[in-house]
Design an enzyme around this catalytic site. Structure first.
Site, PDB file in Angstrom:
ATOM      1  N   GLY A  55       0.805  -1.214   0.000  1.00  0.00           N
ATOM      2  CA  GLY A  55       0.000   0.000   0.000  1.00  0.00           C
ATOM      3  C   GLY A  55       0.841   1.268   0.000  1.00  0.00           C
ATOM      4  O   GLY A  55       2.028   1.249  -0.291  1.00  0.00           O
ATOM      5  N   ASN A  56       0.175   2.411   0.307  1.00  0.00           N
ATOM      6  CA  ASN A  56       0.811   3.728   0.205  1.00  0.00           C
ATOM      7  C   ASN A  56       1.439   3.855  -1.176  1.00  0.00           C
ATOM      8  O   ASN A  56       2.617   4.166  -1.320  1.00  0.00           O
ATOM      9  CB  ASN A  56       1.850   3.931   1.313  1.00  0.00           C
ATOM     10  CG  ASN A  56       2.310   5.374   1.414  1.00  0.00           C
ATOM     11  OD1 ASN A  56       1.555   6.295   1.128  1.00  0.00           O
ATOM     12  ND2 ASN A  56       3.547   5.584   1.812  1.00  0.00           N
TER      13      ASN A  56
ATOM     14  N   GLY B 226       5.569   4.175  -9.055  1.00  0.00           N
ATOM     15  CA  GLY B 226       6.234   2.907  -9.322  1.00  0.00           C
ATOM     16  C   GLY B 226       5.280   1.731  -9.236  1.00  0.00           C
ATOM     17  O   GLY B 226       5.311   0.818 -10.078  1.00  0.00           O
ATOM     18  N   HIS B 227       4.411   1.727  -8.232  1.00  0.00           N
ATOM     19  CA  HIS B 227       3.415   0.669  -8.121  1.00  0.00           C
ATOM     20  C   HIS B 227       2.452   0.678  -9.309  1.00  0.00           C
ATOM     21  O   HIS B 227       2.103  -0.377  -9.847  1.00  0.00           O
ATOM     22  CB  HIS B 227       2.598   0.833  -6.829  1.00  0.00           C
ATOM     23  CG  HIS B 227       3.373   0.658  -5.570  1.00  0.00           C
ATOM     24  ND1 HIS B 227       3.672   1.713  -4.734  1.00  0.00           N
ATOM     25  CD2 HIS B 227       3.913  -0.446  -4.984  1.00  0.00           C
ATOM     26  CE1 HIS B 227       4.337   1.267  -3.684  1.00  0.00           C
ATOM     27  NE2 HIS B 227       4.517  -0.036  -3.818  1.00  0.00           N
TER      28      HIS B 227
ATOM     29  N   VAL C 132      11.244   2.918 -11.079  1.00  0.00           N
ATOM     30  CA  VAL C 132      10.712   4.232 -11.473  1.00  0.00           C
ATOM     31  C   VAL C 132      11.335   5.280 -10.561  1.00  0.00           C
ATOM     32  O   VAL C 132      11.367   5.113  -9.333  1.00  0.00           O
ATOM     33  CB  VAL C 132       9.174   4.256 -11.372  1.00  0.00           C
ATOM     34  CG1 VAL C 132       8.638   5.654 -11.690  1.00  0.00           C
ATOM     35  CG2 VAL C 132       8.570   3.222 -12.323  1.00  0.00           C
TER      36      VAL C 132
ATOM     37  N   MET D 155      11.637   5.857  -6.483  1.00  0.00           N
ATOM     38  CA  MET D 155      10.359   6.032  -5.800  1.00  0.00           C
ATOM     39  C   MET D 155      10.179   4.938  -4.757  1.00  0.00           C
ATOM     40  O   MET D 155      10.451   3.769  -5.007  1.00  0.00           O
ATOM     41  CB  MET D 155       9.217   6.020  -6.800  1.00  0.00           C
ATOM     42  CG  MET D 155       9.175   7.275  -7.651  1.00  0.00           C
ATOM     43  SD  MET D 155       7.625   7.442  -8.546  1.00  0.00           S
ATOM     44  CE  MET D 155       7.891   9.068  -9.285  1.00  0.00           C
TER      45      MET D 155
ATOM     46  N   SER E 211       7.728   4.113  -0.915  1.00  0.00           N
ATOM     47  CA  SER E 211       6.757   4.577   0.080  1.00  0.00           C
ATOM     48  C   SER E 211       7.450   5.254   1.251  1.00  0.00           C
ATOM     49  O   SER E 211       6.885   6.151   1.884  1.00  0.00           O
ATOM     50  CB  SER E 211       5.916   3.400   0.574  1.00  0.00           C
ATOM     51  OG  SER E 211       5.160   2.851  -0.485  1.00  0.00           O
TER      52      SER E 211
END
EC number: 6.3.2.1
Length: 281
Positions: free
Chosen positions: A31-32, A36-37, A178, A186, A188
Protein backbone atom coordinates in the site's frame (compact mmCIF):
# COMPACT_ATOMS: atom_id res chain seq x y z
CA UNK A 1 -12.55 -2.74 -9.10
CA UNK A 2 -13.77 -5.11 -6.43
CA UNK A 3 -12.05 -4.98 -3.03
CA UNK A 4 -12.22 -7.86 -0.59
CA UNK A 5 -10.39 -9.12 2.48
CA UNK A 6 -11.75 -12.65 2.00
CA UNK A 7 -9.62 -15.45 0.57
CA UNK A 8 -12.67 -17.33 -0.74
CA UNK A 9 -13.81 -14.32 -2.76
CA UNK A 10 -10.41 -13.98 -4.41
CA UNK A 11 -10.33 -17.67 -5.30
CA UNK A 12 -13.90 -17.63 -6.63
CA UNK A 13 -13.21 -14.74 -8.98
CA UNK A 14 -9.95 -16.24 -10.23
CA UNK A 15 -11.70 -19.58 -10.83
CA UNK A 16 -14.36 -17.81 -12.87
CA UNK A 17 -11.70 -16.16 -15.05
CA UNK A 18 -9.85 -19.43 -15.46
CA UNK A 19 -13.07 -21.20 -16.49
CA UNK A 20 -13.17 -18.80 -19.45
CA UNK A 21 -9.57 -19.57 -20.32
CA UNK A 22 -8.33 -16.16 -19.16
CA UNK A 23 -5.00 -15.33 -17.54
CA UNK A 24 -4.18 -13.48 -14.32
CA UNK A 25 -1.34 -11.12 -13.39
CA UNK A 26 -0.62 -10.24 -9.78
CA UNK A 27 0.97 -7.18 -8.16
CA UNK A 28 1.51 -7.60 -4.40
CA UNK A 29 2.10 -4.38 -2.43
CA UNK A 30 2.09 -2.98 1.09
CA UNK A 31 0.00 0.00 0.00
CA UNK A 32 0.81 3.73 0.20
CA UNK A 33 1.09 3.46 -3.56
CA UNK A 34 3.22 5.69 -5.76
CA UNK A 35 3.91 5.91 -9.50
CA UNK A 36 6.23 2.91 -9.32
CA UNK A 37 3.42 0.67 -8.12
CA UNK A 38 1.06 1.96 -10.79
CA UNK A 39 3.73 1.25 -13.41
CA UNK A 40 3.71 -2.37 -12.22
CA UNK A 41 -0.07 -2.51 -12.73
CA UNK A 42 0.26 -1.00 -16.20
CA UNK A 43 2.90 -3.58 -17.10
CA UNK A 44 0.73 -6.35 -15.62
CA UNK A 45 -2.14 -5.41 -17.94
CA UNK A 46 0.15 -6.07 -20.91
CA UNK A 47 0.87 -9.59 -19.71
CA UNK A 48 -2.51 -11.04 -18.75
CA UNK A 49 -6.25 -10.68 -19.23
CA UNK A 50 -6.89 -9.61 -15.64
CA UNK A 51 -4.89 -7.85 -12.92
CA UNK A 52 -5.13 -8.61 -9.20
CA UNK A 53 -3.33 -6.46 -6.61
CA UNK A 54 -2.94 -6.90 -2.88
CA UNK A 55 -2.35 -4.46 -0.05
CA UNK A 56 -1.01 -6.01 3.13
CA UNK A 57 1.47 -4.50 5.57
CA UNK A 58 3.15 -7.75 6.51
CA UNK A 59 4.16 -7.86 10.19
CA UNK A 60 6.38 -10.90 9.63
CA UNK A 61 8.91 -8.92 7.61
CA UNK A 62 9.31 -6.08 10.13
CA UNK A 63 11.85 -6.21 12.94
CA UNK A 64 11.09 -5.27 16.54
CA UNK A 65 12.37 -1.70 16.22
CA UNK A 66 11.19 -1.05 12.66
CA UNK A 67 8.34 1.05 11.32
CA UNK A 68 5.42 -1.42 11.27
CA UNK A 69 3.08 0.80 13.27
CA UNK A 70 4.19 3.99 11.51
CA UNK A 71 4.04 2.54 7.98
CA UNK A 72 1.56 4.71 6.04
CA UNK A 73 -1.89 3.24 5.38
CA UNK A 74 -3.70 5.09 2.56
CA UNK A 75 -6.33 2.62 1.40
CA UNK A 76 -8.84 5.05 -0.14
CA UNK A 77 -6.18 6.79 -2.23
CA UNK A 78 -4.70 3.42 -3.19
CA UNK A 79 -8.07 2.11 -4.32
CA UNK A 80 -8.61 5.16 -6.52
CA UNK A 81 -5.16 4.84 -8.10
CA UNK A 82 -5.57 1.11 -8.76
CA UNK A 83 -9.03 1.59 -10.24
CA UNK A 84 -7.73 4.29 -12.58
CA UNK A 85 -4.87 1.99 -13.64
CA UNK A 86 -7.24 -0.83 -14.60
CA UNK A 87 -6.81 -3.22 -11.69
CA UNK A 88 -9.94 -5.36 -11.37
CA UNK A 89 -9.55 -7.11 -8.03
CA UNK A 90 -7.88 -5.93 -4.82
CA UNK A 91 -7.09 -8.21 -1.88
CA UNK A 92 -6.86 -6.38 1.46
CA UNK A 93 -6.56 -9.02 4.20
CA UNK A 94 -5.94 -8.37 7.86
CA UNK A 95 -3.12 -10.02 9.84
CA UNK A 96 -5.75 -12.20 11.52
CA UNK A 97 -6.80 -13.57 8.12
CA UNK A 98 -3.24 -14.17 6.91
CA UNK A 99 -1.83 -15.45 10.22
CA UNK A 100 -4.84 -16.86 12.12
CA UNK A 101 -2.63 -18.77 14.59
CA UNK A 102 -0.34 -15.77 15.17
CA UNK A 103 3.19 -15.20 13.93
CA UNK A 104 4.88 -17.50 16.43
CA UNK A 105 2.83 -20.51 15.26
CA UNK A 106 2.96 -19.71 11.55
CA UNK A 107 4.68 -22.07 9.11
CA UNK A 108 7.38 -20.09 7.33
CA UNK A 109 9.48 -20.22 4.17
CA UNK A 110 13.17 -19.39 4.15
CA UNK A 111 15.42 -19.12 1.10
CA UNK A 112 18.95 -19.96 2.30
CA UNK A 113 22.05 -17.99 1.42
CA UNK A 114 20.78 -14.90 -0.36
CA UNK A 115 18.36 -14.15 2.49
CA UNK A 116 21.21 -13.69 4.96
CA UNK A 117 23.35 -11.03 3.28
CA UNK A 118 22.96 -7.28 2.64
CA UNK A 119 19.44 -6.33 3.84
CA UNK A 120 19.12 -9.82 5.30
CA UNK A 121 22.13 -9.21 7.54
CA UNK A 122 20.86 -5.78 8.59
CA UNK A 123 17.28 -6.98 9.07
CA UNK A 124 17.39 -10.55 10.43
CA UNK A 125 14.27 -12.51 9.53
CA UNK A 126 13.13 -9.93 6.97
CA UNK A 127 13.32 -12.20 3.94
CA UNK A 128 11.75 -15.08 5.84
CA UNK A 129 8.76 -12.78 6.25
CA UNK A 130 8.88 -11.74 2.59
CA UNK A 131 9.11 -15.29 1.25
CA UNK A 132 6.35 -16.53 3.53
CA UNK A 133 3.83 -13.85 2.65
CA UNK A 134 4.61 -13.93 -1.07
CA UNK A 135 4.20 -17.71 -1.21
CA UNK A 136 0.96 -17.46 0.73
CA UNK A 137 -0.37 -14.76 -1.62
CA UNK A 138 0.67 -16.84 -4.64
CA UNK A 139 -1.30 -19.78 -3.23
CA UNK A 140 -4.36 -17.58 -2.67
CA UNK A 141 -4.33 -15.73 -6.01
CA UNK A 142 -2.68 -18.45 -8.16
CA UNK A 143 -1.55 -16.02 -10.86
CA UNK A 144 0.10 -16.83 -14.18
CA UNK A 145 2.58 -14.00 -13.71
CA UNK A 146 3.61 -11.76 -10.81
CA UNK A 147 5.43 -8.44 -11.12
CA UNK A 148 7.95 -6.87 -8.75
CA UNK A 149 10.08 -3.73 -8.94
CA UNK A 150 13.83 -4.08 -9.45
CA UNK A 151 14.46 -1.42 -6.78
CA UNK A 152 14.17 -4.28 -4.30
CA UNK A 153 16.78 -6.29 -6.20
CA UNK A 154 17.58 -8.72 -3.40
CA UNK A 155 13.89 -9.32 -2.74
CA UNK A 156 13.36 -10.09 -6.42
CA UNK A 157 16.15 -12.70 -6.38
CA UNK A 158 14.79 -14.24 -3.18
CA UNK A 159 11.35 -14.60 -4.78
CA UNK A 160 12.75 -15.95 -8.07
CA UNK A 161 14.78 -18.53 -6.15
CA UNK A 162 11.79 -19.58 -4.06
CA UNK A 163 9.62 -20.00 -7.15
CA UNK A 164 12.29 -22.09 -8.86
CA UNK A 165 13.14 -24.20 -5.82
CA UNK A 166 9.49 -24.96 -4.99
CA UNK A 167 8.47 -25.52 -8.65
CA UNK A 168 5.72 -22.92 -8.57
CA UNK A 169 3.81 -22.66 -11.87
CA UNK A 170 4.13 -18.93 -12.49
CA UNK A 171 6.43 -16.40 -14.12
CA UNK A 172 8.21 -13.73 -12.09
CA UNK A 173 8.83 -10.47 -13.95
CA UNK A 174 11.13 -7.73 -12.67
CA UNK A 175 10.26 -4.19 -13.74
CA UNK A 176 12.78 -1.34 -13.92
CA UNK A 177 12.85 1.13 -11.05
CA UNK A 178 10.71 4.23 -11.47
CA UNK A 179 12.58 7.36 -10.40
CA UNK A 180 11.81 10.95 -9.58
CA UNK A 181 13.32 13.66 -11.76
CA UNK A 182 16.25 13.91 -9.33
CA UNK A 183 17.08 10.22 -9.80
CA UNK A 184 15.74 9.19 -6.38
CA UNK A 185 14.05 5.79 -6.58
CA UNK A 186 10.36 6.03 -5.80
CA UNK A 187 9.55 4.43 -2.47
CA UNK A 188 6.76 4.58 0.08
CA UNK A 189 9.40 5.44 2.67
CA UNK A 190 10.33 8.62 0.78
CA UNK A 191 7.39 10.13 2.63
CA UNK A 192 9.50 10.09 5.80
CA UNK A 193 11.94 12.59 4.23
CA UNK A 194 11.80 16.31 4.88
CA UNK A 195 11.98 18.63 1.87
CA UNK A 196 15.68 19.20 2.48
CA UNK A 197 16.39 15.49 2.95
CA UNK A 198 14.53 14.66 -0.25
CA UNK A 199 16.86 16.95 -2.19
CA UNK A 200 19.92 15.36 -0.58
CA UNK A 201 18.54 11.83 -1.11
CA UNK A 202 19.32 12.05 -4.82
CA UNK A 203 22.98 11.62 -3.84
CA UNK A 204 22.33 7.89 -3.43
CA UNK A 205 21.73 7.33 -7.14
CA UNK A 206 24.65 9.60 -8.05
CA UNK A 207 26.92 7.53 -5.81
CA UNK A 208 25.85 4.33 -7.55
CA UNK A 209 26.42 5.85 -10.99
CA UNK A 210 29.88 7.08 -10.00
CA UNK A 211 30.83 3.75 -8.45
CA UNK A 212 29.93 1.89 -11.63
CA UNK A 213 31.91 4.36 -13.72
CA UNK A 214 34.92 4.08 -11.41
CA UNK A 215 34.97 0.27 -11.62
CA UNK A 216 34.56 0.35 -15.39
CA UNK A 217 37.53 2.73 -15.50
CA UNK A 218 39.69 0.25 -13.59
CA UNK A 219 39.31 1.27 -9.95
CA UNK A 220 39.18 -1.61 -7.48
CA UNK A 221 35.83 -2.57 -6.00
CA UNK A 222 37.06 -1.76 -2.48
CA UNK A 223 38.28 1.70 -3.45
CA UNK A 224 35.10 2.47 -5.38
CA UNK A 225 32.88 1.44 -2.46
CA UNK A 226 34.89 3.53 0.00
CA UNK A 227 34.63 6.55 -2.29
CA UNK A 228 30.88 6.06 -2.70
CA UNK A 229 30.28 5.72 1.03
CA UNK A 230 32.30 8.89 1.65
CA UNK A 231 30.10 10.78 -0.81
CA UNK A 232 26.99 9.55 0.98
CA UNK A 233 28.30 10.67 4.37
CA UNK A 234 29.03 14.11 2.91
CA UNK A 235 25.37 14.28 1.80
CA UNK A 236 24.18 13.48 5.32
CA UNK A 237 23.56 9.74 4.98
CA UNK A 238 24.57 7.05 7.43
CA UNK A 239 25.53 4.17 5.11
CA UNK A 240 24.48 0.64 6.03
CA UNK A 241 26.14 -1.17 3.15
CA UNK A 242 27.52 -0.47 -0.32
CA UNK A 243 28.51 -3.72 -2.05
CA UNK A 244 29.24 -4.99 -5.54
CA UNK A 245 27.87 -8.45 -6.25
CA UNK A 246 27.22 -10.84 -9.11
CA UNK A 247 23.98 -9.69 -10.74
CA UNK A 248 23.05 -13.31 -11.39
CA UNK A 249 23.60 -14.89 -7.97
CA UNK A 250 24.24 -12.04 -5.51
CA UNK A 251 27.50 -13.77 -4.59
CA UNK A 252 30.46 -11.52 -3.86
CA UNK A 253 31.87 -10.31 -7.15
CA UNK A 254 35.05 -11.93 -8.43
CA UNK A 255 37.45 -10.69 -11.10
CA UNK A 256 35.79 -13.12 -13.53
CA UNK A 257 32.30 -11.62 -13.08
CA UNK A 258 31.21 -9.28 -15.86
CA UNK A 259 27.52 -8.80 -14.99
CA UNK A 260 27.57 -6.86 -11.74
CA UNK A 261 25.16 -5.06 -9.46
CA UNK A 262 25.98 -2.50 -6.81
CA UNK A 263 23.50 -2.52 -3.94
CA UNK A 264 23.27 0.13 -1.26
CA UNK A 265 21.27 0.90 1.85
CA UNK A 266 21.63 4.05 3.91
CA UNK A 267 19.75 6.00 6.55
CA UNK A 268 18.75 9.60 5.90
CA UNK A 269 16.74 11.15 8.71
CA UNK A 270 13.90 8.76 9.52
CA UNK A 271 14.10 6.92 6.19
CA UNK A 272 16.13 3.84 5.36
CA UNK A 273 16.65 4.06 1.61
CA UNK A 274 17.82 1.29 -0.71
CA UNK A 275 18.84 1.35 -4.36
CA UNK A 276 20.88 -0.61 -6.85
CA UNK A 277 22.42 -0.40 -10.27
CA UNK A 278 23.27 -3.20 -12.68
CA UNK A 279 26.29 -2.70 -14.93
CA UNK A 280 28.84 -4.63 -16.96
CA UNK A 281 32.56 -4.62 -16.36
Amino acid sequence: MHTTALIDEIRAQVRAWRARGETVAFVPTMGNLHAGHIHLVNEARKRADHVVASIFVNPMQFGKNEDLDAYPRTLADDQAALTAAGCELLFTPTPEIIYPKGLDAQTFVEVPGISDVLCGASRPGHFRGVATIVLKLFNIVQPDVALFGRKDFQQLLVIRTMVEDLSLPLEIVGIDTVREASGLAMSSRNGYLTADEKQRAAALKRALDQLASDIQAGMSVAQACTKANDSLRQAGFTPDYMEVRSARTLAEATDADRELVVLAAAQLGKARLIDNLCFNR
